[in-house]
Scaffold this active site. Structure first.
Site, PDB file in Angstrom:
ATOM      1  N   SER A   1      -5.624 -24.200  28.916  1.00 31.64           N
ATOM      2  CA  SER A   1      -6.738 -24.572  28.058  1.00 31.64           C
ATOM      3  C   SER A   1      -7.943 -25.007  28.889  1.00 31.64           C
ATOM      4  O   SER A   1      -8.418 -24.265  29.742  1.00 31.64           O
ATOM      5  CB  SER A   1      -6.301 -25.656  27.076  1.00 31.64           C
ATOM      6  OG  SER A   1      -7.297 -25.899  26.121  1.00 31.64           O
TER       7      SER A   1
ATOM      8  N   ASP B   1     -13.740 -22.762  25.444  1.00 28.42           N
ATOM      9  CA  ASP B   1     -12.942 -23.123  26.612  1.00 28.42           C
ATOM     10  C   ASP B   1     -12.242 -21.883  27.185  1.00 28.42           C
ATOM     11  O   ASP B   1     -12.345 -20.794  26.607  1.00 28.42           O
ATOM     12  CB  ASP B   1     -11.964 -24.242  26.258  1.00 28.42           C
ATOM     13  CG  ASP B   1     -10.883 -23.820  25.286  1.00 28.42           C
ATOM     14  OD1 ASP B   1     -11.030 -22.772  24.641  1.00 28.42           O
ATOM     15  OD2 ASP B   1      -9.876 -24.543  25.157  1.00 28.42           O
TER      16      ASP B   1
ATOM     17  N   ASP C   1      -9.305 -20.482  27.280  1.00 29.93           N
ATOM     18  CA  ASP C   1      -8.421 -19.610  26.507  1.00 29.93           C
ATOM     19  C   ASP C   1      -8.960 -19.344  25.106  1.00 29.93           C
ATOM     20  O   ASP C   1      -8.293 -18.716  24.284  1.00 29.93           O
ATOM     21  CB  ASP C   1      -6.999 -20.167  26.447  1.00 29.93           C
ATOM     22  CG  ASP C   1      -6.890 -21.448  25.628  1.00 29.93           C
ATOM     23  OD1 ASP C   1      -7.844 -22.252  25.673  1.00 29.93           O
ATOM     24  OD2 ASP C   1      -5.862 -21.640  24.958  1.00 29.93           O
TER      25      ASP C   1
ATOM     26  N   ASP D   1      -9.652 -21.197  22.394  1.00 30.23           N
ATOM     27  CA  ASP D   1      -9.141 -21.757  21.145  1.00 30.23           C
ATOM     28  C   ASP D   1     -10.029 -22.895  20.628  1.00 30.23           C
ATOM     29  O   ASP D   1      -9.977 -23.234  19.460  1.00 30.23           O
ATOM     30  CB  ASP D   1      -7.675 -22.189  21.261  1.00 30.23           C
ATOM     31  CG  ASP D   1      -7.434 -23.290  22.278  1.00 30.23           C
ATOM     32  OD1 ASP D   1      -8.378 -23.686  22.984  1.00 30.23           O
ATOM     33  OD2 ASP D   1      -6.275 -23.738  22.377  1.00 30.23           O
TER      34      ASP D   1
END
Length: 571
Positions: free
Chosen positions: A146, A297, A299, A301
């Protein structure tokens, strides 16, 4: 220390490859200060899966900790999912070693006779969640840490419903993993069971994102000037294409941050919650006169949104504010089309703003509140199939629109944020002014988060001691307000501190404490599930009689939060 040394020496056996053995021997020989941290515990699943610093050791992300997790999951799937051919899908982000780790994980699954769909290159986490159901898989994995610093990586596990694992599966999988010796990992890939996937899933995912994120045919999307930054992450693969397909043609990318790069060279932290991370984007917005900035961010999400305030300055919204306005917009559009009939719900979490509950109630829609983490919102969707899930979010800059993705989804949420801004602009308003309208209608809620880092074994103990003190010696007053209740999610109890009455909390146990005063001031405390931190969430509110008084009320609420922080000796 003897126990830790013995544990480290086990990694010098032939079970481990030469590179790993050499790394461990060097640590032992030099009496490295981080040897204890590498071996004092095993890597665990938390609220966001398994996440940690990369390197050799049981408390590190590496070939063997990932391999053991995958072998344990493979064993669990084989024993509990009775299908002729088990299937999993794997995605990975831009971090160092993510692609290599994804291949190792694919090898272990295939060695256990499980069919693997492996994305050909980096992809957004929400696309992985979508792909689990789209490809009729029994589980999904994404290799990501993340928004953590560049030395981290991680491993998120998704179940067949597209949501991250929840009870009873999570505990049983962990039990399977912990029962394994590293020598039991089968790394011998069956390449015939590994299939590369890419554009054929991308196209369907983007179409679904546009379908769920675009709620009106009458929105003038060409007139909104957007700045977008991927912060060197995976969203560059999907967000620009999604915006273009939806009809947003005036989109400007931050070129210096568009190339995926696990070093995140232009930011201190690739976290869109932090103003510094979006500075290049807001500078570009000021240069070209953009209406809205969105950054995601690594990734993809979670998202950060910056918009122009009443003075025309770019202002970063916090996660609660973005969540509030997205929810208001979704409910408004559902109502306009006659789709609200009492069989819908909004999802939220125990540490998110209670303003969302008030907004949903004003539309006669229920808000279901779960523990921190989107896996609990995904579980709500699964647990209440008779209800329509409109949308949901949490304070940590995440939102989920509809149930086609079962995790926080910065692709569709980016599109929805632009829809809110474009609709407001063509009606002579703005994203920020619409937020102020919500405050006038429901009250001005102001939230603030403090995360205190406590590293290593001593830090973990210190975090537990802080929570123990708050639990066993509860505050009686907060900024002069009488504390009305203390909710202890570990004990599953809510105690009325005025009457002494105790009621049961009907949620899974979690190490979270929430104080609430008679005036609605709220303080929550919990350890992070993915980082060595303890988090404190502050929420205060006041009436707002007009938009013109917003600055004055906000300053008063900010001052109140700072008084509470000082009173609790947290800053």
């Amino acid at each position: 220390m003897t126990e830790i040394l013995d544990k480290a020496k086990q990694w010098l056996s032939p079970t481990f490859d030469t590179e790993t053995r050499q790394e461990i021997q060097q640590l032992i020989t030099t009496n490295a200060p981080d040897l204890a941290d590498r071996f004092y515990k095993d890597m665990e699943f938390g609220t966001g899966g398994m996440r940690g610093i990369m390197g050799a050791g049981t408390n590190r992300v590496n070939k063997y900790t990932l391999g053991r997790a995958t072998q344990g999951l493979s064993n669990y799937l084989t024993e509990n999912v009775k299908k002729e051919q088990l299937k999993v899908v794997i995605a990975y982000d831009c971090r160092h070693n993510s692609k290599k780790f994804a291949k190792i994980v694919a090898n272990v699954f295939s060695a256990n006779k499980i069919k693997v769909f492996l994305f050909e290159d980096l992809r957004a986490t929400p696309e992985l969640s979508f792909a689990v159901r789209h490809l009729d898989c029994d589980a999904g994995i994404v290799l990501t840490a993340s928004h953590n610093p560049s030395e981290y990586n991680g491993y998120k596990v998704y179940w067949a419903d597209g949501g991250q694992i929840v009870p009873p599966h999570d505990g049983k999988i962990i039990k399977n993993v912990n029962a394994l010796d590293f020598s039991e990992i089968n790394f011998n890939a069956n390449t015939a069971l590994i299939e590369s996937i890419g554009a054929e899933v991308d196209d369907v995912f983007i179409d679904a994102s546009v379908k769920h994120g675009c709620l009106s045919k009458s929105i003038d999307r060409k007139n909104l000037k957007v700045v977008f930054t991927s912060l060197h992450g995976t969203s560059i693969v999907s967000v620009p294409d999604t915006l273009a397909k939806a009809g947003y043609s005036d989109v400007h990318l931050v070129a210096e941050q568009s190339a995926p790069d696990g070093d995140f060279p232009t930011v201190m932290s690739p976290n869109p919650e932090e103003p510094e991370a979006l500075k290049m984007a807001t500078d570009l917005a000021d240069k070209i006169g953009a209406d809205i900035v969105v950054g995601t961010d690594p990734d993809c999400d979670r998202l950060g949104v910056a918009v122009r305030d009443t003075d025309g300055n770019m202002k970063l919204m916090n996660g609660n504010q973005t969540m509030v306005l997205m929810t208001e917009f979704l409910l408004k559009k559902w109502k306009e089309t006659g789709k609200i009939n009492g069989k819908q719900f909004i999802g939220s979490t125990i540490v998110s703003t209670e303003l969302v509950n008030a907004i949903a109630s004003s539309y006669h829609v229920e808000t279901k509140v779960g523990l921190t983490g989107f896996k609990w919102i995904a579980k709500m969707v699964k647990d209440f199939p008779e209800l329509d899930f409109i949308g949901g979010g949490e304070e940590s800059f995440g939102y989920m629109v509809g149930d086609f993705v079962r995790d926080k989804d910065a692709v569709t949420a980016t599109l929805l944020a632009c829809e809110v801004a474009a609709y407001a602009k063509q009606n002579g308003s703005s994203f920020y002014e619409e937020l102020l309208n919500v405050y006038v209608k429901n009250g001005f809620y102001k939230e603030h988060l403090i995360a205190i880092t406590k590293k290593g074994m001593d830090g973990a103990e210190e975090i537990q001691q802080m929570l123990s003190t708050m639990r066993n010696n509860p505050l009686k007053e907060i900024d002069g307000e009488q504390v009305a209740s203390l909710s202890d999610y570990q004990a599953s109890t809510k105690k009325d501190l005025i009457t002494g009455k105790i009621t049961t909390i009907e949620l899974p146990k979690s190490n979270v404490l929430i104080y609430q005063t008679i005036n609605g001031t709220r303080i929550a405390a919990r350890p992070s599930g993915t980082e060595p931190k303890i988090k404190f969430y502050f929420s205060v509110n006041a009436l707002l009689d007009s938009k013109e008084n917003a600055k004055k009320v906000e300053l008063e609420l900010d001052a109140k939060i700072q008084r509470i922080i000082k009173e609790m000796k947290l800053g």
